[in-house]
Design a protein around this motif. Structure first.
Motif, PDB file in Angstrom:
ATOM      1  N   SER A 124      22.288  21.457   1.260  1.00 27.65           N
ATOM      2  CA  SER A 124      21.547  22.700   1.019  1.00 27.65           C
ATOM      3  C   SER A 124      22.299  23.682   0.130  1.00 27.65           C
ATOM      4  CB  SER A 124      21.180  23.376   2.342  1.00 27.65           C
ATOM      5  OG  SER A 124      22.351  23.826   3.008  1.00 27.65           O
TER       6      SER A 124
ATOM      7  N   GLU B  76      13.645  18.426   0.289  1.00 30.93           N
ATOM      8  CA  GLU B  76      12.347  18.436   0.974  1.00 30.93           C
ATOM      9  C   GLU B  76      12.126  17.140   1.736  1.00 30.93           C
ATOM     10  OE1 GLU B  76       9.134  19.251  -1.719  1.00 30.93           O
ATOM     11  OE2 GLU B  76       9.750  21.337  -2.002  1.00 30.93           O
ATOM     12  N   ASP B  77      12.435  16.006   1.096  1.00 36.67           N
ATOM     13  CA  ASP B  77      12.259  14.716   1.761  1.00 36.67           C
ATOM     14  C   ASP B  77      13.219  14.556   2.937  1.00 36.67           C
ATOM     15  OD1 ASP B  77      10.287  14.017  -0.047  1.00 36.67           O
ATOM     16  OD2 ASP B  77      11.601  12.772  -1.289  1.00 36.67           O
TER      17      ASP B  77
ATOM     18  N   LEU C 265      11.220  21.419   7.742  1.00 34.12           N
ATOM     19  CA  LEU C 265      10.389  22.243   6.857  1.00 34.12           C
ATOM     20  C   LEU C 265       8.951  22.375   7.344  1.00 34.12           C
ATOM     21  CD1 LEU C 265      11.748  20.995   3.419  1.00 34.12           C
ATOM     22  CD2 LEU C 265      12.105  23.235   4.466  1.00 34.12           C
TER      23      LEU C 265
ATOM     24  N   LEU D 197      13.628  18.403  -4.456  1.00 30.39           N
ATOM     25  CA  LEU D 197      12.683  17.442  -3.883  1.00 30.39           C
ATOM     26  C   LEU D 197      13.367  16.530  -2.870  1.00 30.39           C
ATOM     27  CD1 LEU D 197      10.734  16.638  -7.168  1.00 30.39           C
ATOM     28  CD2 LEU D 197      10.178  18.330  -5.399  1.00 30.39           C
TER      29      LEU D 197
ATOM     30  N   ALA E 190      12.178  17.056   5.888  1.00 30.85           N
ATOM     31  CA  ALA E 190      10.732  17.242   6.048  1.00 30.85           C
ATOM     32  C   ALA E 190      10.379  17.766   7.438  1.00 30.85           C
ATOM     33  CB  ALA E 190       9.995  15.937   5.758  1.00 30.85           C
TER      34      ALA E 190
ATOM     35  N   PRO F 111       6.966  23.545   1.169  1.00 28.73           N
ATOM     36  CA  PRO F 111       7.746  23.103   0.010  1.00 28.73           C
ATOM     37  C   PRO F 111       8.884  24.087  -0.249  1.00 28.73           C
ATOM     38  CG  PRO F 111       5.834  24.280  -0.755  1.00 28.73           C
ATOM     39  CD  PRO F 111       5.736  24.235   0.761  1.00 28.73           C
ATOM     40  N   LEU F 112       9.980  23.624  -0.789  1.00 28.77           N
ATOM     41  CA  LEU F 112      11.040  24.546  -1.204  1.00 28.77           C
ATOM     42  C   LEU F 112      10.598  25.338  -2.425  1.00 28.77           C
ATOM     43  CD1 LEU F 112      14.285  22.468  -0.709  1.00 28.77           C
ATOM     44  CD2 LEU F 112      13.771  24.696   0.274  1.00 28.77           C
TER      45      LEU F 112
ATOM     46  N   ALA G  80      11.175  28.123   3.927  1.00 29.29           N
ATOM     47  CA  ALA G  80      11.725  26.770   3.803  1.00 29.29           C
ATOM     48  C   ALA G  80      13.234  26.832   3.578  1.00 29.29           C
ATOM     49  CB  ALA G  80      11.038  26.030   2.659  1.00 29.29           C
ATOM     50  N   GLU G  81      13.636  27.767   2.751  1.00 30.77           N
ATOM     51  CA  GLU G  81      15.057  27.945   2.455  1.00 30.77           C
ATOM     52  C   GLU G  81      15.841  28.232   3.741  1.00 30.77           C
ATOM     53  OE1 GLU G  81      17.180  30.197  -1.196  1.00 30.77           O
ATOM     54  OE2 GLU G  81      15.933  31.464   0.078  1.00 30.77           O
TER      55      GLU G  81
END
Length: 182
Positions: free
Chosen positions: A97, A45-46, A52, A42, A49, A56-57, A87-88
């Motif tokens: 990462s 993701e933030d 991405l 999470l 953002a 979502p991951l 996303a990855e």
């Protein structure tokens, strides 16, 4: 039997806060461990953002095993994470990462550290699902992995056998699992 889709809060209410589990000595700690395990995803993701673009991951989280049963004190949370491969790819190589690899390298280490036994499926949206001759290798791999784990989480291990691995006798669906929306 089957897969049941619920929100993260609904999962907590059902699996941790429910009256039937108020005397559990493991469920709250395991749920906190799941939170701690998911937090780096999470945070990524933030942090990324923009890169991405709203993806979502974690596309979905499947919870199975004794934690989704009536067992008062399960020993861990069996979790299958459907990681969005788009996303990855968008954040690979960026600071932090490495978690995308570390999170799945050693199930034993994650179980010891977080109480979570994680498995990864690389999620890919596929529009042409009925045209299997058009599947790329990655799409075939995705459908195979998804099918394998969907099948596994619906089986019950046969108690009266020495070898409790999947078998033809255990193939009929006999239990279910939760698909958690984050």
């Amino acid at each position: 039997m089957g897969r049941y889709s619920i929100s993260f809060d609904e999962a907590e209410e059902m699996l941790v806060s429910a009256t039937e589990f108020e005397d559990s000595s493991t469920r709250t700690e395991l749920w906190d461990g799941l939170h701690n395990y998911l937090d780096p995803f999470l945070t990524l993701e933030d942090t990324y953002a923009g890169a991405l673009g709203g993806l979502p991951l974690i596309h979905r989280l499947w919870l199975g095993g004794s934690f989704v049963s009536t067992k008062l004190d399960p020993g861990n949370i069996d979790a299958t994470l459907l990681i969005d491969t788009r996303a990855e790819r968008a954040i690979r190589g960026k600071p932090g990462s490495k978690w995308l690899t570390t999170a799945f390298q050693s199930r034993a280490r994650m179980k010891e550290k977080f109480g979570v036994s994680p498995l990864r499926i690389g999620y890919q949206p596929v529009a042409h699902i009925f045209e299997t001759d058009r599947f790329t290798l990655d799409e075939r791999t995705y459908f195979t992995q998804r099918g394998v784990w969907d099948d596994w989480w619906q089986r019950c291990r046969l108690r009266d056998q020495n070898d409790r691995s999947p078998s033809e006798e255990s193939a009929a669906p006999a239990r279910g699992y939760l698909e958690v929306r984050l």
